[in-house]
Design a protein around this motif. Structure first.
Motif, PDB file in Angstrom:
ATOM      1  N   GLY A  97      56.228  96.058  56.787  1.00 20.33           N
ATOM      2  CA  GLY A  97      57.683  96.607  56.471  1.00 20.33           C
ATOM      3  C   GLY A  97      58.700  95.372  57.160  1.00 20.33           C
ATOM      4  O   GLY A  97      58.082  94.802  57.951  1.00 20.33           O
ATOM      5  N   SER A  98      59.463  96.211  57.548  1.00 19.29           N
ATOM      6  CA  SER A  98      61.285  95.284  57.184  1.00 19.29           C
ATOM      7  C   SER A  98      60.959  94.799  59.087  1.00 19.29           C
ATOM      8  O   SER A  98      61.047  94.229  59.499  1.00 19.29           O
ATOM      9  CB  SER A  98      62.562  95.844  57.080  1.00 19.29           C
ATOM     10  OG  SER A  98      62.095  96.843  57.694  1.00 19.29           O
ATOM     11  N   PHE A  99      60.260  95.872  59.952  1.00 18.83           N
ATOM     12  CA  PHE A  99      59.762  95.973  61.128  1.00 18.83           C
ATOM     13  C   PHE A  99      59.146  95.742  62.266  1.00 18.83           C
ATOM     14  O   PHE A  99      59.203  94.372  63.133  1.00 18.83           O
ATOM     15  CB  PHE A  99      59.367  97.652  62.024  1.00 18.83           C
ATOM     16  CG  PHE A  99      59.286  97.560  63.452  1.00 18.83           C
ATOM     17  CD1 PHE A  99      60.979  97.580  64.235  1.00 18.83           C
ATOM     18  CD2 PHE A  99      58.511  97.752  63.794  1.00 18.83           C
ATOM     19  CE1 PHE A  99      60.032  97.436  65.888  1.00 18.83           C
ATOM     20  CE2 PHE A  99      57.603  97.982  65.087  1.00 18.83           C
ATOM     21  CZ  PHE A  99      58.632  97.262  66.150  1.00 18.83           C
ATOM     22  N   SER A 100      57.560  95.436  60.836  1.00 22.17           N
ATOM     23  CA  SER A 100      56.728  94.340  61.132  1.00 22.17           C
ATOM     24  C   SER A 100      56.780  92.461  60.824  1.00 22.17           C
ATOM     25  O   SER A 100      56.896  91.951  62.047  1.00 22.17           O
ATOM     26  CB  SER A 100      55.277  95.069  60.504  1.00 22.17           C
ATOM     27  OG  SER A 100      55.053  95.891  61.144  1.00 22.17           O
ATOM     28  N   ASN A 101      57.375  92.506  60.195  1.00 20.73           N
ATOM     29  CA  ASN A 101      58.254  91.340  59.215  1.00 20.73           C
ATOM     30  C   ASN A 101      59.495  90.568  60.681  1.00 20.73           C
ATOM     31  O   ASN A 101      59.230  89.742  60.514  1.00 20.73           O
ATOM     32  CB  ASN A 101      59.202  91.198  58.324  1.00 20.73           C
ATOM     33  CG  ASN A 101      58.329  91.385  56.817  1.00 20.73           C
ATOM     34  OD1 ASN A 101      56.679  91.622  57.087  1.00 20.73           O
ATOM     35  ND2 ASN A 101      58.782  92.245  56.009  1.00 20.73           N
ATOM     36  N   VAL A 102      60.405  91.389  60.941  1.00 16.43           N
ATOM     37  CA  VAL A 102      60.968  91.114  61.707  1.00 16.43           C
ATOM     38  C   VAL A 102      60.085  90.668  63.605  1.00 16.43           C
ATOM     39  O   VAL A 102      60.771  89.747  64.282  1.00 16.43           O
ATOM     40  CB  VAL A 102      62.181  92.047  61.847  1.00 16.43           C
ATOM     41  CG1 VAL A 102      62.999  91.765  63.339  1.00 16.43           C
ATOM     42  CG2 VAL A 102      62.843  92.152  60.901  1.00 16.43           C
TER      43      VAL A 102
END
Length: 201
Positions: free
Chosen positions: A48-53
């Motif tokens: 998700g966005s948190f892991s991607n960032v």
């Protein structure tokens, strides 16, 4: 008008984050409050966005990619070759350590990739690694990946979608979800606290 407002907002946010980061400079700590609740950092089990960032700041890949040179660059691997269309060999960096001080090596790469292709492991994006036939340790700092068939983007997957996890920690966990709550990587940032209410330290 909307573009101007957006630009001004971006500048304000940038300044705010810069001030926050500088406030902790003497403690060598970056504190980052986030709006999206998250209590785990696991690229594989909680994408998700948190892991991607934040994933790339904590975990390293075998390779990176330089868009200006349009070429792969070494991360955990210092050199690589493709002897034939279905074989990839990686010579690993020496002296790399996990955030807990343990040495990084070929066992970690072999473990991570075997975990990803294990039929018993259910992952949302398991198809990303379906091309891998086997992974072998050729030495303390060398691994070989064999593909089921020639794939044009085999090395690209090692640069973008495959962070390496520590075998000595992740491998011992009965519940793999526990790893993301106390992530350990080889990247530039070490997480000392991951709390969906308090933020990220």
């Amino acid at each position: 008008m909307n573009r101007v407002v957006t630009a001004v907002g971006a500048v304000v946010l940038a300044v705010a984050f810069a001030v926050s980061a500088q406030a902790q400079k003497t403690k060598d700590t970056l504190r980052f409050p986030f709006s999206e609740p998250a209590s785990t950092l696991d690229t594989y089990l909680n994408p998700g966005s948190f892991s991607n960032v934040w994933g790339p700041s904590v975990y390293d890949h075998l390779l990176g990619f330089d868009p200006k040179k349009v070429a792969f660059v070494g991360h955990l691997a210092k050199s690589w070759s493709q002897p034939d269309p279905t074989t990839y060999e990686y010579e690993l960096q020496q002296g790399v350590k996990w955030h807990d001080g343990a040495p990084f090596g070929a066992d970690d790469v072999v473990y991570t990739l075997n975990y990803l292709i294990d039929p018993k492991v259910n992952l949302r994006y398991k198809a990303y690694w379906a091309w891998i036939k086997s992974v072998e340790k050729l030495g303390p700092t060398k691994v070989r990946i064999t593909s089921k068939r020639p794939v044009p983007d085999g090395m690209m997957w090692m640069a973008f979608r495959t962070p390496i996890y520590p075998a000595h920690i992740h491998g011992k966990l009965e519940n793999k979800l526990d790893f993301g709550m106390h992530p350990v990587g080889t990247g530039p940032y070490k997480i000392v606290q991951l709390d969906k209410n308090a933020g990220l330290d």
